[in-house]
Design a protein around this motif. Structure first.
Motif, PDB file in Angstrom:
ATOM      1  N   ILE A  22      23.603 -57.566  34.179  1.00 14.23           N
ATOM      2  CA  ILE A  22      22.348 -58.216  33.797  1.00 14.23           C
ATOM      3  C   ILE A  22      21.177 -57.387  34.324  1.00 14.23           C
ATOM      4  O   ILE A  22      20.573 -57.689  35.353  1.00 14.23           O
TER       5      ILE A  22
ATOM      6  N   ASN B 181      28.225 -58.413  30.201  1.00 19.11           N
ATOM      7  CA  ASN B 181      26.784 -58.617  30.050  1.00 19.11           C
ATOM      8  C   ASN B 181      26.444 -59.576  28.911  1.00 19.11           C
ATOM      9  O   ASN B 181      26.990 -60.663  28.836  1.00 19.11           O
ATOM     10  N   ALA B 182      25.544 -59.166  27.989  1.00 21.95           N
ATOM     11  CA  ALA B 182      25.034 -60.103  26.989  1.00 21.95           C
ATOM     12  C   ALA B 182      26.109 -60.596  26.028  1.00 21.95           C
ATOM     13  O   ALA B 182      25.921 -61.608  25.358  1.00 21.95           O
TER      14      ALA B 182
ATOM     15  N   VAL C 286      17.359 -61.884  33.228  1.00 22.18           N
ATOM     16  CA  VAL C 286      17.243 -63.063  34.081  1.00 22.18           C
ATOM     17  C   VAL C 286      15.783 -63.171  34.515  1.00 22.18           C
ATOM     18  O   VAL C 286      15.050 -62.174  34.507  1.00 22.18           O
TER      19      VAL C 286
ATOM     20  N   ALA D  69      20.773 -58.402  28.178  1.00 25.88           N
ATOM     21  CA  ALA D  69      20.650 -59.636  28.951  1.00 25.88           C
ATOM     22  C   ALA D  69      19.553 -59.506  29.990  1.00 25.88           C
ATOM     23  O   ALA D  69      19.375 -58.445  30.596  1.00 25.88           O
TER      24      ALA D  69
ATOM     25  N   ARG E 131      22.855 -59.135  38.917  1.00 26.52           N
ATOM     26  CA  ARG E 131      23.708 -60.124  39.573  1.00 26.52           C
ATOM     27  C   ARG E 131      25.082 -59.525  39.858  1.00 26.52           C
ATOM     28  O   ARG E 131      25.584 -58.674  39.127  1.00 26.52           O
TER      29      ARG E 131
ATOM     30  N   MET F  45      22.671 -65.879  32.185  1.00 25.67           N
ATOM     31  CA  MET F  45      21.844 -64.808  31.634  1.00 25.67           C
ATOM     32  C   MET F  45      21.200 -65.265  30.347  1.00 25.67           C
ATOM     33  O   MET F  45      21.643 -66.221  29.709  1.00 25.67           O
TER      34      MET F  45
ATOM     35  N   SER G  69      18.227 -56.530  32.699  1.00 23.73           N
ATOM     36  CA  SER G  69      16.884 -56.883  32.222  1.00 23.73           C
ATOM     37  C   SER G  69      16.142 -55.686  31.636  1.00 23.73           C
ATOM     38  O   SER G  69      14.950 -55.493  31.881  1.00 23.73           O
TER      39      SER G  69
END
Length: 433
Positions: free
Chosen positions: A369, A242-243, A350, A348, A356, A256, A371
């Motif tokens: 991801i 992820n992030a 988008v 993260a 995703r 991202m 959000s």
């Protein structure tokens, strides 16, 4: 290089202070070979490793820092069976009726999966399964909320509509209307990650902490992943970073937007005031663009959070900002409620707020991801990726489209805008009708 925000993950925050202690697993040294390697020790990665272990495969999990150090252990603690922004019909419009229905079904069951997993392994994460409420801050938001509620109800999801008097009476703050999702709730997320790590080790999954993956190369029929101390060869690899993806697969960083937030909590709320604030101990996050989210922790502190556009003097400004928001929401607490804890983290996002699932190569996938809606969704998507790696499912059976990498257009600009747009969101919230 994919830039992420620095987070001081070693300083104890509320969830670490009130959660169980954990001795970190040893870093990876030398060479190893497994069936499935999971890179990233958050809830997505642990969900994937659990599914692989349940399928009878030899699995290893690499964590770059320590379990619970990133978003999975530092988030607000809400466990919600609902999408980040979309309605069920919008999910179907985006993904098509087959995958859309599959994804809606996964999300509807996602909070239950989290709580069921805790029951399975006897994990004490201070879990409270008393539902999630989304109060609506305006008439426009209430109309949207009613649409989403009706769609979930039509799909058989356990939801309830709340009129102005009911939602205000439960939450203790002024709202136009709202709706409740049964079976959702809240947790100490750090305690969940620690409990899951112990459960995985009990199932024979090897966990290597302080083992950041630095490079991945194709080797024979599988992949070899390198860390500072060794390497692992695996037939199937799941990237669940992820992030904090870093440079292991550089293009992923442009798929991202890293988004920095802070969390905070009040002092414990006296029992007398709990008769009019968050009655029944639900999880709450409202319809504002600059969301207000509230729930009690184990000791009845109100846990909430926010974000800054500029991070100078962040803690001082965050404490003051949260005090104003809490006082505005809950005047019962007085004009200047004391905010006791403050900590920061990164997740993260988008632009379309939909997770995703990327196929990077034969036997190599990335998923995530979320959000800002990750606790429930991440464990469920992780489980599906683990099943995919185990050969129990194919790409066409997944609850998200399996695609090549989709990068965010104008990534640098999108990241800058996303992390500085909050004043505009707050202005729009104030002017909503």
């Amino acid at each position: 290089m994919f830039s992420t925000f620095d987070v001081d993950w070693k300083t104890p925050h509320l969830w670490r202070k009130t959660g169980p202690a954990r001795t970190a697993a040893a870093p990876l040294t030398g060479e190893a070979e497994v069936d499935v390697l999971v890179v990233g020790g958050g809830l997505t990665g642990m969900g994937a490793a659990l599914a692989a272990a349940d399928a009878g495969l030899e699995a290893m999990l690499l964590e770059g820092n320590e379990i619970g150090s990133a978003a999975s252990g530092r988030n607000n603690g809400l466990v919600i069976s609902h999408h980040s922004k979309a309605s069920p019909s919008e999910i179907e419009a985006t993904f098509g009726p087959v995958i859309g229905q599959r994804y809606n079904a996964m999300i509807a069951a996602s909070a239950g999966h989290v709580f069921d997993t805790m029951r399975r392994f006897g994990i004490d994460a201070h879990q409270v399964e008393n539902g999630w409420i989304q109060p609506c801050h305006s008439a426009t938001a209430a109309a949207r909320g009613r649409k989403v509620y009706e769609e979930w109800k039509a799909l058989g999801h356990a939801v309830e509509w709340l009129d102005r008097e009911t939602v205000t009476g439960i939450v203790g703050a002024r709202y136009t209307a709202g709706w409740r999702v049964e079976g959702s709730g809240h947790i100490n997320p750090f305690a969940l990650t620690v409990g899951l790590a112990a459960a995985l080790e009990g199932l024979g999954v090897t966990i290597a902490e302080n083992s950041r993956a630095t490079r991945i190369v194709r080797e024979g029929a599988g992949w070899r992943i390198f860390t500072a101390g060794g390497s692992v060869n695996a037939r199937q690899v799941i990237l669940a970073t992820n992030a904090l993806t870093g440079d292991i697969w550089p293009e992923l960083g442009r798929a991202m937007i890293p988004f920095k937030v802070f969390q905070a909590s009040t002092r414990p709320v006296p029992e007398a005031l709990r008769q009019s604030i968050l009655v029944g101990n639900p999880a709450v996050s409202d319809t504002r663009r600059d969301i207000r989210a509230y729930h009690y922790d184990r000791d009845f502190r109100i846990v909430t959070g926010g974000t800054h556009s500029f991070w100078h003097n962040a803690e001082r400004r965050g404490l003051a900002k949260i005090a104003r928001a809490v006082a505005d929401s809950f005047p019962q607490l007085g004009a200047d409620p004391e905010i006791e804890n403050y900590w920061e983290g990164t997740f993260a996002v988008v632009p379309d707020r939909k997770p995703r699932l990327f196929r990077l190569g034969d036997g190599l996938i990335f998923g995530g991801i979320y959000s800002g809606r990750g606790v429930a969704a991440s464990m469920s998507l992780g489980r599906e990726m683990g099943r995919l790696a185990a050969g129990q499912k194919g790409d066409a059976d997944m609850p998200l489209p399996v695609t090549a990498i989709r990068t965010v257009p104008s990534h640098w600009m999108a990241t800058t805008i996303a992390n500085h747009i909050h004043p505009w969101h707050r202005l729009r919230d104030r002017t909503d009708k």
